[in-house]
Design an enzyme around this catalytic site. Structure first.
Site, short mmCIF file in Angstrom:
data_model
loop_
_atom_site.label_atom_id
_atom_site.label_comp_id
_atom_site.label_asym_id
_atom_site.label_seq_id
_atom_site.Cartn_x
_atom_site.Cartn_y
_atom_site.Cartn_z
N ALA A 1 0.83 -1.21 0.00
CA ALA A 1 0.00 0.00 0.00
C ALA A 1 0.86 1.25 0.00
O ALA A 1 0.54 2.26 -0.66
CB ALA A 1 -0.94 -0.01 1.21
N TYR A 2 1.96 1.21 0.74
CA TYR A 2 2.89 2.34 0.78
C TYR A 2 3.47 2.61 -0.61
O TYR A 2 3.50 3.77 -1.07
CB TYR A 2 4.02 2.03 1.78
CG TYR A 2 5.19 2.97 1.71
CD1 TYR A 2 5.11 4.27 2.23
CD2 TYR A 2 6.40 2.56 1.13
CE1 TYR A 2 6.20 5.13 2.17
CE2 TYR A 2 7.48 3.42 1.07
CZ TYR A 2 7.37 4.70 1.58
OH TYR A 2 8.46 5.54 1.51
N MET A 3 3.92 1.56 -1.29
CA MET A 3 4.50 1.74 -2.61
C MET A 3 3.44 2.17 -3.63
O MET A 3 3.73 2.98 -4.52
CB MET A 3 5.20 0.45 -3.05
CG MET A 3 6.43 0.10 -2.22
SD MET A 3 7.70 1.41 -2.23
CE MET A 3 8.18 1.40 -3.96
#
Length: 218
Positions: free
Chosen positions: A130-132
């Site tokens: 999700a961060y990427m």
């Protein structure tokens, strides 16, 4: 110059604030928690309380009005879930861009992540994926705007003292870099119009920052 830094209490942001203030720039750091104000003042920055997740672009535009540049160095941080990766790392970056456009501030420097072009593809950890994905979406949004933007994608961040020696390239390969040197790169980019429209990775290396940037922009 007057520089507004989103994510003003983050480690890179505090180091960057100190470097900019030491050379005579006016620095404004955006913080969500008023308790962090003293740390920004100690770094030479003016703290302004603003919540990137709940504030409006119009409110933020009032803060960035008259700035020479904005820097996005915010992040949801360790321990946060997938939802906050999106609301801060993507949503906050987009909000800052909206505010910069509304305020007529063209220069925008983004602190992104290595390999952000791939997003979360192939990453098993849900939160890291999700961060990427959030970093990719934020970069894609910025690249589509008519702003003088530069996207910096550092390698693994360390708290080691900076050396001032880096490798800067569209793809550097894996590596680490002290946060102090990432801040040095941001300072140099803010001074260099030739870096407008540049997307680059940065890790520790053998070249002085100015030399590495000059080779990249020639």
């Amino acid at each position: 110059m007057r520089i507004v830094i989103a994510g003003g209490h983050g480690k890179i942001a505090l180091i960057l604030s100190r470097q900019l203030a030491d050379r005579g720039d006016e620095v404004v750091g955006l913080i969500r928690n008023p308790d962090h104000a003293e740390d920004l003042l100690a770094a030479g920055a003016q703290p302004v309380v603003f919540d990137l997740e709940n504030g409006s672009a119009d409110e933020l535009a009032t803060i960035v009005q008259g700035a020479d540049a904005v820097v996005f160095a915010a992040g949801a941080g360790p321990g946060s879930g997938a939802a906050r990766k999106d609301s801060v790392d993507r949503g906050g970056a987009v909000l800052l861009a909206d505010a910069a456009e509304a305020a007529g501030v063209r220069r925008y420097v983004m602190v992104s992540a290595m390999s952000a072009d791939k997003g979360g593809e192939g990453i098993e950890d849900e939160v890291f994926a999700a961060y990427m994905d959030a970093k990719k979406a934020a970069d894609d949004d910025l690249r589509a705007r008519d702003l003088a933007w530069t996207i910096i994608r550092p390698g693994g961040l360390t708290d080691e003292p900076g050396t001032g020696l880096v490798t800067i390239a569209p793809e550097t390969g894996r590596g680490s870099i002290p946060r102090e040197d990432v801040a040095r790169v941001i300072c140099a980019v803010l001074d260099d119009p030739a870096t407008d429209g540049l997307v680059t990775e940065v890790i520790s290396g053998d070249d002085r920052v100015a030399v590495a940037l000059a080779e990249l922009t020639d």
